[in-house]
Design a protein around this motif. Structure first.
Motif, short mmCIF file in Angstrom:
data_model
loop_
_atom_site.label_atom_id
_atom_site.label_comp_id
_atom_site.label_asym_id
_atom_site.label_seq_id
_atom_site.Cartn_x
_atom_site.Cartn_y
_atom_site.Cartn_z
N SER A 1 0.72 -1.28 0.09
CA SER A 1 0.00 -0.03 -0.02
C SER A 1 0.97 1.07 -0.11
O SER A 1 1.73 1.24 0.66
N LYS B 1 -1.49 4.58 3.86
CA LYS B 1 -2.35 3.86 4.94
C LYS B 1 -3.50 3.64 4.75
O LYS B 1 -3.77 2.46 5.16
N ALA C 1 -4.44 0.79 2.61
CA ALA C 1 -4.15 -0.65 3.32
C ALA C 1 -5.32 -1.18 3.77
O ALA C 1 -5.61 -2.35 3.69
N LEU C 2 -6.09 -0.36 4.63
CA LEU C 2 -7.24 -0.68 5.72
C LEU C 2 -8.31 -0.91 4.41
O LEU C 2 -8.89 -2.29 4.57
N LEU D 1 -7.42 -4.66 3.12
CA LEU D 1 -6.88 -5.50 3.92
C LEU D 1 -7.46 -7.01 3.83
O LEU D 1 -6.83 -8.05 3.88
N VAL E 1 1.57 -7.76 4.36
CA VAL E 1 1.31 -6.11 4.06
C VAL E 1 2.54 -5.31 4.23
O VAL E 1 3.37 -5.43 5.29
N VAL F 1 2.91 -1.52 4.06
CA VAL F 1 2.45 -0.07 3.94
C VAL F 1 3.55 1.07 4.20
O VAL F 1 4.28 1.14 5.07
N LEU G 1 -3.56 -2.26 10.97
CA LEU G 1 -3.02 -3.30 10.20
C LEU G 1 -1.80 -4.31 11.05
O LEU G 1 -2.16 -5.40 10.73
N GLN G 2 -1.32 -3.63 11.88
CA GLN G 2 -0.15 -4.72 12.78
C GLN G 2 -1.03 -5.45 13.43
O GLN G 2 -0.48 -6.71 13.55
N THR H 1 2.79 -7.04 9.28
CA THR H 1 2.60 -5.88 8.51
C THR H 1 4.38 -5.23 8.80
O THR H 1 4.81 -5.37 10.03
#
Length: 189
Positions: A73, A76, A79-80, A83, A92, A94, A119-120, A125
């Motif tokens: 991504s 940010k 990425a969400l 996901l 991932v 990012v 994400l983490q 990630t």
């Protein structure tokens, strides 16, 4: 075995160029490659995604939910948004970078403040700061090559002659800084 790479970002970040260079390199390495891209209002800062699938024989360019090996991504919030496409054991990468969308700029929505934390918690990630790396190279526009470098390293594609791919597909004056950016990205993963 087919591998699936999902690149996402915002219009103007160079997501499509990175995916085209990735596709070119994979084809030159002898892989069957299928690529699909979506430019949702991309020229106005909208969401952009590219799906690249490669292997011995690839039937479809479409990455199903829960089947991407890696999600890269460029921004940010994107990425969400994507996901749920990543495999349970997927990665991932990012870019710790924010671009406010029109709903956010107009006050109709808020930027998710905890994007990296979410994400983490949900996926394996790696957070990188491609803007800081690009700054070191003196050119903000090479963030996309830094992120392409992370894909190359994470997917074990270092044996492909990426310098040749860049020389064959970019303007001569841009080749050197983009090669440096690619290498910088490979060192971040």
């Amino acid at each position: 075995m087919t591998k699936s790479i999902l690149l996402v970002g915002v219009g103007g970040q160079g997501t499509i160029l990175a995916s085209k260079l990735l596709t070119t390199g994979l084809m030159e390495a002898g892989y069957d490659v299928k690529m699909s891209e979506i430019h949702g209002m991309s020229q106005r800062g909208g969401s952009v995604s590219s799906q690249v699938r490669y292997g011995e024989k690839v039937e479809s360019p479409v990455i199903e939910l829960g089947s991407a090996d890696i999600l890269v991504s460029f921004e940010k919030m994107e990425a969400l948004r994507y996901l749920n496409y990543i495999k349970t054991e997927g990665k991932v990468v990012v870019n710790d970078f924010e671009i406010n969308s029109m709903p956010i700029l107009s006050g109709k929505a808020d930027y998710p403040q905890n994007a990296l934390k979410v994400l983490q918690e949900k996926a394996n990630t790696i957070v990188i700061d491609a803007a800081a790396e690009a700054e070191k190279l003196g050119n903000q526009k090479v963030m996309n090559m830094i992120l392409l470098g992370t894909i190359i390293k994470a997917m074990g594609l270092e044996e492909i002659d990426w310098e040749k791919i860049l020389k064959d597909n970019l303007k001569e004056k841009l080749v050197d800084v983009n090669i440096k950016a690619l290498k910088a990205g490979m060192n971040l993963v």
